[in-house]
Design a protein around this motif. Structure first.
Motif, short mmCIF file in Angstrom:
data_model
loop_
_atom_site.label_atom_id
_atom_site.label_comp_id
_atom_site.label_asym_id
_atom_site.label_seq_id
_atom_site.Cartn_x
_atom_site.Cartn_y
_atom_site.Cartn_z
N VAL A 295 0.84 -1.19 0.00
CA VAL A 295 0.00 0.00 0.00
C VAL A 295 0.88 1.24 0.00
N MET B 97 2.16 2.00 -3.36
CA MET B 97 1.06 2.49 -4.22
C MET B 97 0.77 3.97 -3.94
N VAL B 98 0.89 4.39 -2.69
CA VAL B 98 0.65 5.79 -2.34
C VAL B 98 1.89 6.63 -2.67
N GLU C 213 -0.67 -0.48 -11.90
CA GLU C 213 -1.84 -1.33 -12.14
C GLU C 213 -1.62 -2.73 -11.56
N LYS D 229 -1.91 -2.46 -7.83
CA LYS D 229 -3.31 -2.39 -7.37
C LYS D 229 -3.98 -3.76 -7.45
N ASN D 230 -3.66 -4.52 -8.49
CA ASN D 230 -4.18 -5.89 -8.54
C ASN D 230 -3.73 -6.67 -7.32
N ILE E 137 -2.79 -5.62 -4.38
CA ILE E 137 -3.45 -5.17 -3.16
C ILE E 137 -4.89 -5.66 -3.13
N ALA E 138 -5.58 -5.52 -4.26
CA ALA E 138 -6.99 -5.94 -4.29
C ALA E 138 -7.11 -7.45 -4.04
N GLU E 139 -6.20 -8.21 -4.60
CA GLU E 139 -6.33 -9.67 -4.49
C GLU E 139 -5.75 -10.21 -3.20
N LEU F 82 -7.17 -7.29 0.00
CA LEU F 82 -8.62 -7.17 0.15
C LEU F 82 -9.34 -8.49 -0.13
N LEU G 106 -10.12 -9.88 -3.03
CA LEU G 106 -11.01 -9.91 -4.20
C LEU G 106 -10.57 -11.04 -5.14
N ASP H 103 -7.51 -12.17 -10.98
CA ASP H 103 -7.71 -11.90 -12.40
C ASP H 103 -7.56 -13.21 -13.18
#
Lengths: 369, 428
Positions: free
Chosen positions: B329, B332-333, B392, B395-396, B398-400, B403, B405, B408
């Motif tokens: 994270v 990413m920031v 990108e 972010k994938n 982090i999301a996967e 979080l 999610l 892909d």
């Protein structure tokens, strides 16, 4: 050096979480047209008072728990996460005003009652334009015999209607002072505040009898403001996380084109962004809470930064939350809008994030000079 | 701090929370102050710098300061707090840390040698690495793709005691100056793409290696290179881990690198931060411009929060808490933060900033590493959301991974690599 939460902090947070998950029920607000009157404001307060929370930040010498601001944000994070509708904001704000501006006798007399859960407070300082600084629309105090009489209006007073006593900022001989007024002595009219989990009122004083807070008046607003920044920031940081978690859960369940929508990068990347902001907002709150607990010289800066960042992050997160839900998230029956409205109101109640950023720059300019 | 459990009749257990006299004796109390100036460990390091005002790399390494967090004999088994002290004392003495001048060697590759290397490799390679004699590079990305790294095509074929490497790498920092490097290659084309990879430690002067610098858009000395392999023979003894461990080792190295980038510096954690931006704008009076003022404040706040994230990560390590999500994270920031910062520094100059100019805003004399001026940092900044994984891809991740999610879809993930591009084979 230690920037981590202790196990004790985690335990305190978990206890607040257990309590609020059981006691807070927002379903009565999810009926179209519901107002804060349906929120169970007073009932929840009874239970909160039973937990001792009104006395959280009141020193032990005055009958409180004497906890520090890191402890406080453990609990405020949970009230923020659950949107717990109860007059905690007003009572904390009023307590801080008395702590900063009251004499020893006044602190002992008033704060003991608050800590015991017997007296709720509110803090009335904003004028009808939302300004916290003395201006044309000031409440005027006049000495009358042994006491004071207040005349004028205050607006955007959180928890004024529910309070037993209100701390009012007023002008006495041209100087801003703070007074304690009985709730029964003023006319409080609830505003149609968009965040229906919070009671906000305007207050009319027409010759209301008042008791002067006898301590250092100049210190009151900076003291209270920094702490209210922290309070709102803690609510916002936790709310950001809650809106994120809610959206992630939905994105895992909702299926479109044969896949959970959370598998699509258009959704994923937005939520990853919010995760970054949630992480930063949490760090900002933790740091601000520490600076206030140890009276660090950068406490004002830290609290101001936390409020500016966390309130914007909360707005972003609740906006994104509704977008992920799609049109169903735009309905009154869903709770998404309650968070969206809390976020927007939190970002205006004490001035906009941009105003706080102006305070940050001014602070740094003074430091550099 | 003591917690009293109070059981209310007929109710769940609640906590009433109070303080006792134990408060002072406990060490688990939050404290954002840095280790004190009179900390005995600090005094010891400061004394050493006093006696070695311009230490050689060898002296630094022998004192255990090159990688102090490593175990003896290489380091001092330093905890994160001592690491912070050492970092501050290096800065105080005006000496650049080996982890800054040779980050790939000390942070990523050295760490891999500790975890995955043989004792023989460690004895041979670590002393010159820690002393700064060996500069390292990492050879991962290929022209066919960097984001889909698992699809890399460089091949290593076993031949007796050697492996023979053929292929091409690209976007390799320091490859033109490095004596040594790690390369990830495909050793088994019949396995799915992530499974058939292996890492080797190579000498950059091995016959068959050609390094070509890439002129990037900054016009400054090249950061990146491309590296060609033509029948390069590497002894099997230079394999890190086992055949097939390549993907895991590579991911560890990238993770370590991202972690180190969660800092407020403009370019991957190094370079000037928003504090310097704010000071520069105040000094030049440009902060009075209301359009600059609000942006500068927002960046200052974000920079301070990045600083807090990195400190919290450190602190969690000290307290033995599991690593948070700060590593990914934070990067990413941090990358767009640096881009916005350098952009504002440039814009504060107006049209004059479009002329090559290192003195965009005044900077204090301090080690900002390679990116020691706003001009270079600005023109370099588009690369910060590309390097070490694009924004990108991050972010994938982090999301996967953070979080939770859904992953892909990669239709090529489970197919034997050598069948992926066969036209008549349908990807599963």
């Amino acid at each position: 050096m230690n920037f981590s939460l202790s196990d004790d902090h985690e335990a305190l947070r978990a206890s607040a979480q257990n309590f609020l998950d059981k006691e807070v029920d927002l379903s009565s607000l999810l009926v179209p047209g519901a107002t804060v009157a349906k929120s169970g404001y007073d009932e929840l307060w009874e239970k909160i008072a039973g937990m001792g929370w009104p006395g959280l930040i009141i020193p032990e010498a005055y009958g409180g728990l004497g906890m520090d601001y890191i402890d406080l944000v453990m609990i405020i994070g949970e009230t923020g996460r659950t949107l717990a509708p109860a007059p905690l904001f007003g009572t904390l704000a009023g307590s801080w005003a008395i702590l900063a501006g009251g004499s020893e006798e006044q602190k002992a007399a008033l704060l003991g009652l608050v800590a015991a859960g017997e007296t709720k407070l509110a803090f009335a300082i904003a004028d009808s334009g939302g300004s916290y600084e003395p201006g044309a629309d000031e409440v005027i105090a006049n000495a009358s015999g042994g006491e004071y009489i207040l005349t004028g209006n205050r607006s955007f007073v959180v928890d004024a209607a529910a309070a037993d006593k209100i701390i009012v900022a007023a002008s006495l001989n041209g100087a801003r002072r703070y007074f304690v007024v009985d709730r029964a002595a003023v006319a409080a009219e609830l505003l149609e505040w968009r965040d229906i989990t919070r009671q906000v009122a305007s207050v009319r004083l027409e010759g209301a009898a008042a008791e002067l807070l006898e301590g250092d008046a100049a210190s009151v607003w900076p003291f209270v403001r920094n702490r209210l920044y922290l309070l709102l920031a803690a609510e916002s940081a936790a709310g950001t996380q809650a809106a994120l978690t809610d959206a992630v859960d939905y994105a895992k369940q909702r299926v479109a084109f044969g896949r959970p929508i959370g598998a699509f990068q258009a959704i994923k990347h937005q939520l990853a962004e919010i995760a970054g902001q949630a992480e930063c907002a949490g760090a900002a709150v933790q740091y601000a809470a520490w600076t206030l607990s140890v009276d660090d010289p950068r406490a004002t800066l830290a609290a101001t930064m936390a409020q500016s960042y966390a309130s914007e992050a909360y707005c972003n997160a609740t906006y994104r939350n509704i977008q992920v839900f799609g049109a169903i998230g735009f309905t009154w029956e869903m709770k998404n809008h309650l968070f969206y409205k809390r976020a927007r109101c939190n970002a205006e109640l004490l001035g906009s994030p941009r105003q706080q950023r102006e305070e940050v720059v001014s602070f740094l300019e003074r430091e550099a000079a | 701090m003591t917690i009293f459990f109070v059981r209310q009749v007929g109710k769940v257990v609640h906590l009433v929370y109070g303080k006792s006299k134990q408060l002072e004796e406990q060490d688990s109390v939050m404290d954002f102050n840095f280790p004190a100036q009179d900390d005995p460990r600090r005094i010891e390091i400061r004394e050493w710098f006093k006696n070695h005002p311009a230490p050689s790399g060898k002296q630094i390494a022998e004192r255990g300061l090159a990688a102090a967090n490593w175990p003896e004999p290489w380091g001092l088994s330093a905890d994160p707090e001592l690491m912070l002290i050492i970092e501050e004392e290096f800065a105080r003495a005006g000496v650049i840390m080996p982890a800054v001048s040779n980050p790939i060697g000390v942070n990523q590759c050295g760490q891999s040698l500790l975890t995955w290397g043989t004792e023989e490799m460690r004895q041979e390679l670590l002393p010159p690495t820690l002393s700064g004699e060996y500069l390292w590079c990492m050879l991962f990305s290929e022209p066919s793709g960097g984001s889909d790294l698992g699809a890399l095509r460089t091949i290593a074929r076993r031949d007796g005691d050697d492996f023979v490497i053929n292929g091409q790498k690209i976007w390799n920092s320091a490859a033109d100056r490095a004596q040594i490097g790690v390369v990830v290659v495909r050793t088994d084309s019949t396995a799915p793409k992530h499974k058939g990879l292996t890492q080797f430690v190579i000498d950059m002067n091995m016959p068959g290696i050609t390094v070509r610098p890439i002129a990037d858009m900054t016009g400054e000395e090249n950061e990146y290179n491309e590296v060609f392999f033509e029948d390069v023979r590497v002894p099997a003894s230079r394999m890190l881990g086992k055949e097939g461990d390549g993907w895991q080792i590579t991911m560890e190295q990238l993770q370590t690198e991202r972690q180190s980038m969660t800092k407020p510096g403009a370019v991957w954690g190094s370079g000037p931060s928003a504090r310097e931006l704010m000071n520069g704008l105040i000094q030049t009076g440009r902060i009075k411009d209301p359009l600059i003022r609000d942006e500068a404040a927002a960046l200052y706040v974000e920079g301070e929060l990045l600083r807090l994230l990195s400190m919290r990560h450190l602190s969690n390590k000290i307290n033995g808490k599991p690593a948070g999500i700060e590593g990914n994270v934070g990067k990413m920031v941090a990358s767009p933060h640096g881009q916005k910062m350098t952009d504002l520094a440039k814009r504060s100059q107006g049209v004059a900033g479009m002329v090559y100019n290192k003195d965009v805003l005044p900077l204090p004399p301090k080690h900002f590493g390679l990116f020691d001026n706003w001009d270079y940092a600005y023109w370099f900044s588009p690369a910060t959301t590309l390097g070490v994984g694009t924004q990108e891809i991050l972010k994938n991740t982090i999301a996967e991974r953070v979080l939770g999610l859904p992953r892909d879809v990669d239709p090529t993930a489970r197919v034997p690599f050598n069948e992926i591009n066969k036209p008549n084979v349908k990807a599963a």
